[in-house]
Design an enzyme around this catalytic site. Structure first.
Site, PDB file in Angstrom:
ATOM      1  CG  HIS A   1      36.951  45.349 -17.262  1.00  0.00           C
ATOM      2  ND1 HIS A   1      36.844  44.004 -17.480  1.00  0.00           N
ATOM      3  CD2 HIS A   1      37.819  45.499 -16.244  1.00  0.00           C
ATOM      4  CE1 HIS A   1      37.601  43.359 -16.601  1.00  0.00           C
ATOM      5  NE2 HIS A   1      38.210  44.241 -15.842  1.00  0.00           N
TER       6      HIS A   1
HETATM    7  C1  UD1 Z   1      38.965  46.691 -11.221  1.00  0.00           C
HETATM    8  C2  UD1 Z   1      40.281  45.926 -11.098  1.00  0.00           C
HETATM    9  C3  UD1 Z   1      40.343  44.848 -12.169  1.00  0.00           C
HETATM   10  C4  UD1 Z   1      39.096  43.973 -12.170  1.00  0.00           C
HETATM   11  C5  UD1 Z   1      37.862  44.870 -12.298  1.00  0.00           C
HETATM   12  C6  UD1 Z   1      36.586  44.077 -12.275  1.00  0.00           C
HETATM   13  C7  UD1 Z   1      42.208  47.215 -10.260  1.00  0.00           C
HETATM   14  C8  UD1 Z   1      43.469  47.884 -10.645  1.00  0.00           C
HETATM   15  N1  UD1 Z   1      41.425  46.789 -11.265  1.00  0.00           N
HETATM   16  O1  UD1 Z   1      39.014  47.389 -12.484  1.00  0.00           O
HETATM   17  O2  UD1 Z   1      41.475  44.038 -11.918  1.00  0.00           O
HETATM   18  O3  UD1 Z   1      39.150  43.092 -13.263  1.00  0.00           O
HETATM   19  O4  UD1 Z   1      37.866  45.806 -11.201  1.00  0.00           O
HETATM   20  O5  UD1 Z   1      35.496  44.883 -12.566  1.00  0.00           O
HETATM   21  O6  UD1 Z   1      41.940  47.086  -9.090  1.00  0.00           O
HETATM   22  N2  UD1 Z   1      33.109  52.479 -11.609  1.00  0.00           N
HETATM   23  C9  UD1 Z   1      31.786  52.736 -11.374  1.00  0.00           C
HETATM   24  N3  UD1 Z   1      31.151  51.996 -10.434  1.00  0.00           N
HETATM   25  C10 UD1 Z   1      31.763  51.050  -9.696  1.00  0.00           C
HETATM   26  C11 UD1 Z   1      33.127  50.806  -9.930  1.00  0.00           C
HETATM   27  C12 UD1 Z   1      33.789  51.520 -10.889  1.00  0.00           C
HETATM   28  O7  UD1 Z   1      31.162  53.581 -12.017  1.00  0.00           O
HETATM   29  O8  UD1 Z   1      31.111  50.428  -8.830  1.00  0.00           O
HETATM   30  C13 UD1 Z   1      33.807  53.225 -12.666  1.00  0.00           C
HETATM   31  C14 UD1 Z   1      34.536  54.432 -12.187  1.00  0.00           C
HETATM   32  O9  UD1 Z   1      34.241  55.470 -13.061  1.00  0.00           O
HETATM   33  C15 UD1 Z   1      36.003  54.072 -12.306  1.00  0.00           C
HETATM   34  C16 UD1 Z   1      36.032  52.976 -13.331  1.00  0.00           C
HETATM   35  O10 UD1 Z   1      34.737  52.371 -13.294  1.00  0.00           O
HETATM   36  O11 UD1 Z   1      36.780  55.149 -12.665  1.00  0.00           O
HETATM   37  C17 UD1 Z   1      37.072  51.960 -13.050  1.00  0.00           C
HETATM   38  O12 UD1 Z   1      36.943  51.400 -11.744  1.00  0.00           O
HETATM   39  P1  UD1 Z   1      38.220  50.839 -10.938  1.00  0.00           P
HETATM   40  O13 UD1 Z   1      37.812  50.184  -9.679  1.00  0.00           O
HETATM   41  O14 UD1 Z   1      39.258  51.888 -10.882  1.00  0.00           O
HETATM   42  O15 UD1 Z   1      38.801  49.738 -11.891  1.00  0.00           O
HETATM   43  P2  UD1 Z   1      38.092  48.642 -12.783  1.00  0.00           P
HETATM   44  O16 UD1 Z   1      38.280  49.032 -14.192  1.00  0.00           O
HETATM   45  O17 UD1 Z   1      36.694  48.337 -12.330  1.00  0.00           O
END
Ligand code: UD1
Length: 362
Positions: free
Chosen positions: A201
C-alpha cells in the site's frame, strides 16, 4: 491521573490495545480513547476494536481521507478541542501516521506532556510521509518508548535527552503473542497449505500505475509457482480500478478485501513467505519466523533484517521469483527474535507511566 490515547489508522489499533490493557490494571488512572477517523471503513477500523477488545472511542474526530496538509490540519483543529475538554495529564500517541504527528504538535503547543510509543525508528528516507511524522513526533515528545536499541541510538544522535528514552520492546508483538491462539484462516483458504501472502500500500509501490502494473505482473508470474493471497488495501484497490490495470484473477492469484486481525494472523503464521511494504508485517514475520520479502529500498525496522527474517529487495521485482524459489527449497536465512519482543512491552510502559508524575520528566 487522566490519560488520552490517540489512534487513527489500522496499525495503531494493535499498538494501543496492549497499552490500554496494561494501564487499566493500575489504580487511579482514567483512560480516554480518541480515534481521529483517519481510517474509517469497517474493514480498516471497526473490526479491530472488537477483535482487540479495545473499548469504543470516547471521541471520534471523523477526519477521513484528504491530502496530507488537510488531513493533518483537520486532526489538529478537532484534537485541540478534545484537549480543552478533557484536560489530560498525559497523552499517548502511536507509530508514525499523520494522526500521530498532528496530535504531537497540538499537545506541545498546549504544554500537555505526551509519550510516543514506537519512538526512534528511522528509515532515513524523507520522501516517506511516515518518516516526517516520526521526526516531528520524537523531537516534541516528553517520553519516548522505543521497540529496539537502534531507536535509542537514533534518538541520542538527534539530541534527545537520555532521561526521556525508555527501551521497552515491541507493543505490536504483545498483541500478536496474546491473540495468536485465537488466530484462524479464512474458511475459503482453509485447505490451502502452500501459499504466499501479499500486502502492498506504500505510495512508492502503488501510486504510480506503471510500477503497480509491474508488481502485479510479477505476482501473476510467481502465482504460477505457488498460490498468492493478496488482501487489497483501499489505496491499492483504488489505484488498480482508476488506472484499469490488468490482473487475471484465478485460483492461484486471489485479490481479496482487507482482512481482520485474527484472519490475517491466521494466514500469516502458515504462509510460506510474505511479500509486503508494511512496517508492522516486517516485525510480525520476524517474530513468527516466516520469510519476509520487503518491496522497499529501506526500512525503519533494521533489526528485522539484521536479526529477523526480512530481506529488502527495493524495486528489484525480479528478485521475488528468485527468492520464493529458494524459500520453497527450504533455503531461507537464519533468524532470531529481537530482545524484548516478548509480549511484555506494554507492561513495561505501564510501569514507567505509573511513576510518571514523580519522575521529574514533567
Ligand atoms: C496510512 C498511514 C501509513 C500506514 C497505513 C496503514 C499516513 C501518512 N499513512 O496510510 O503509515 O501504514 O495507514 O494502512 O498516515 N481509505 C479508505 N478507507 C479507509 C482508509 C483509507 O478507503 O478506511 C483510502 C482513501 O481513499 C485514502 C487512501 O485509502 O485516500 C489512503 O488512506 P490514508 O489514511 O491517507 O493513508 P494510508 O495509505 O492508509
Amino acid at each position: 491521573m487522566k490519560l488520552i490515547h490517540v489512534v487513527g489508522a489500522r496499525p495503531n489499533f494493535m499498538k494501543a490495545a496492549p497499552v490500554w490493557r496494561a494501564i487499566d490494571k493500575l489504580t487511579d488512572f482514567q483512560q480516554v480513547l480518541v480515534h481521529t477517523g483517519q481510517h474509517y471503513d469497517i474493514l480498516m477500523s471497526e473490526i479491530f476494536f472488537s477483535e482487540l477488545n479495545l473499548p469504543q472511542p470516547d471521541y471520534n474526530l471523523e477526519i477521513g481521507s484528504a491530502t496530507h496538509a488537510r488531513q493533518t490540519a483537520a486532526i489538529m483543529i478537532k484534537f485541540e478541542e478534545v484537549l480543552w475538554q478533557v484536560k489530560p495529564d498525559l497523552v499517548l500517541v502511536y507509530g508514525d501516521i499523520n494522526s500521530t504527528a498532528a496530535a504531537a504538535i497540538v499537545c506541545s503547543k498546549l504544554h500537555i506532556p505526551f509519550a510516543h510509543v514506537e519512538a526512534g525508528l528511522r528509515s532515513f528516507d524523507r520522501r516517506m510521509p511516515e518518516e516526517i511524522n516520526r521526526l516531528i513526533t520524537d523531537q516534541l515528545a516528553d517520553l519516548l518508548f522505543t521497540p529496539s536499541i537502534d531507536g535509542n541510538e537514533n534518538l541520542l544522535k538527534e539530541g534527545i535527552a537520555e532521561s526521556k528514552i525508555k527501551l521497552v520492546g515491541n507493543v505490536m508483538i504483545d498483541t500478536l503473542v496474546r491473540l495468536l491462539p485465537k488466530a484462524y484462516k479464512p474458511k475459503e483458504f482453509n485447505n490451502l497449505e502452500q501459499y504466499l501472502l501479499v500486502t502492498l500500500h506504500r505510495p512508492s509501490n502503488v501510486d504510480g500505475p506503471q510500477i503497480l502494473q509491474i508488481v502485479l505482473n510479477k505476482l501473476q508470474e510467481v502465482s504460477e509457482q505457488i498460490p498468492v493471497i493478496f488482501p487489497l488495501h483501499p489505496r491499492t484497490k483504488k489505484m488498480i480500478a482508476e488506472n484499469k490495470l490488468s490482473v487475471v484473477q484465478n485460483t492461484n492469484l486471489n485479490l481479496i478485501d482487507p482482512l481482520g486481525y485474527l484472519e490475517f494472523l491466521g494466514l500469516m503464521r502458515s504462509a510460506n513467505a510474505i511479500i509486503t511494504d508494511s512496517g508492522g508485517i516486517q516485525e510480525e514475520t520476524t517474530y513468527l519466523g516466516i520469510p519476509c520479502i520487503t518491496v522497499r529500498e529501506n526500512t525503519e525496522r533494521p533489526v528485522t533484517v539484521s536479526i529477523g527474517t526480512n530481506v529488502l529487495i527495493g524495486s528489484k521485482f525480479d528478485k521475488i521469483n528468485e527468492l520464493v524459489t529458494l524459500i520453497l527449497k527450504g533455503k531461507s536465512k537464519p533468524h532470531a527474535i529481537p530482545p524484548l519482543w516478548d509480549g511484555q512491552a506494554a507492561e513495561r510502559i505501564a510501569l514507567v507511566i505509573k511513576d510518571y508524575p514523580s519522575s521529574g520528566i514533567q
